[in-house]
Design a protein around this motif. Structure first.
Motif, PDB file in Angstrom:
ATOM      1  N   ILE A   5       0.838  -1.192   0.000  1.00 48.01           N
ATOM      2  CA  ILE A   5       0.000   0.000   0.000  1.00 48.01           C
ATOM      3  C   ILE A   5       0.875   1.244   0.000  1.00 48.01           C
ATOM      4  O   ILE A   5       1.972   1.245   0.568  1.00 48.01           O
ATOM      5  N   ASP A  85      -3.426   3.995  -1.121  1.00 53.04           N
ATOM      6  CA  ASP A  85      -3.939   4.552   0.131  1.00 53.04           C
ATOM      7  C   ASP A  85      -4.677   5.841  -0.186  1.00 53.04           C
ATOM      8  O   ASP A  85      -4.101   6.788  -0.699  1.00 53.04           O
ATOM      9  N   ARG A  88      -6.101   9.064   3.814  1.00 53.28           N
ATOM     10  CA  ARG A  88      -5.407  10.073   4.611  1.00 53.28           C
ATOM     11  C   ARG A  88      -5.708  11.499   4.171  1.00 53.28           C
ATOM     12  O   ARG A  88      -5.155  12.435   4.707  1.00 53.28           O
ATOM     13  N   TYR A 108      -9.350  -2.878   2.543  1.00 60.29           N
ATOM     14  CA  TYR A 108      -7.950  -2.912   2.963  1.00 60.29           C
ATOM     15  C   TYR A 108      -7.812  -3.525   4.355  1.00 60.29           C
ATOM     16  O   TYR A 108      -6.884  -4.288   4.610  1.00 60.29           O
ATOM     17  N   ARG A 120       4.170  -1.009   3.450  1.00 52.98           N
ATOM     18  CA  ARG A 120       3.814   0.363   3.054  1.00 52.98           C
ATOM     19  C   ARG A 120       4.981   0.895   2.221  1.00 52.98           C
ATOM     20  O   ARG A 120       6.137   0.775   2.616  1.00 52.98           O
TER      21      ARG A 120
END
Length: 130
Positions: A5, A85, A88, A108, A120
């Motif tokens: 991710i 992602d 955020r 996810y 990540r």
């Protein structure tokens, strides 16, 4: 199952493909395979592109359906899943964009729970989080 991710254009695909350089890899971009792949490793990236084409109103059933398909695929080859992602940032005003963001978050979480490895990617550098 291995999940990677990171943000858009953060080097996720390059990172994964370098890891798999010597293997028989099939890459799916924005879709899930219909049949059974004949490769050692199946890389699925941009699941969010495929999700946009689905009914996001019933996201729990959709997430269960995707996990079932992925587990079936995993019986035949090693799975590497690359996702973007998108949780955020600012919550989108558009309802469909919010539904996509929420569904991705739920998917996810389920993927991370099932995965044996979660990495990540930041600027092409991997940080193992599971």
């Amino acid at each position: 199952m291995h999940v990677f991710i990171g943000g858009a254009y953060s080097g996720k695909t390059d990172y994964v493909m370098k890891l798999l350089a010597d293997q028989n890899v099939e890459l799916m971009d924005g879709t899930l395979p219909d049949g059974t792949p004949t490769c050692d490793v199946l890389v699925i990236k941009n699941l969010e592109k495929w999700l946009v084409t689905q009914d996001l109103e019933d996201d729990e059933a959709l997430v269960r359906s995707i996990l079932t398909r992925l587990k079936t695929l995993e019986e035949n080859c090693t799975l590497y899943i690359i996702v973007t992602d998108m949780g955020r940032g600012v919550v989108p005003l558009d309802k469909q964009a919010r539904l996509l963001r929420d569904t991705c978050g739920r998917l996810y979480q389920a993927l991370f729970s099932e995965a044996e490895q979660v990495v990540r990617i930041w600027y092409g550098i991997g940080e193992q989080i599971k």
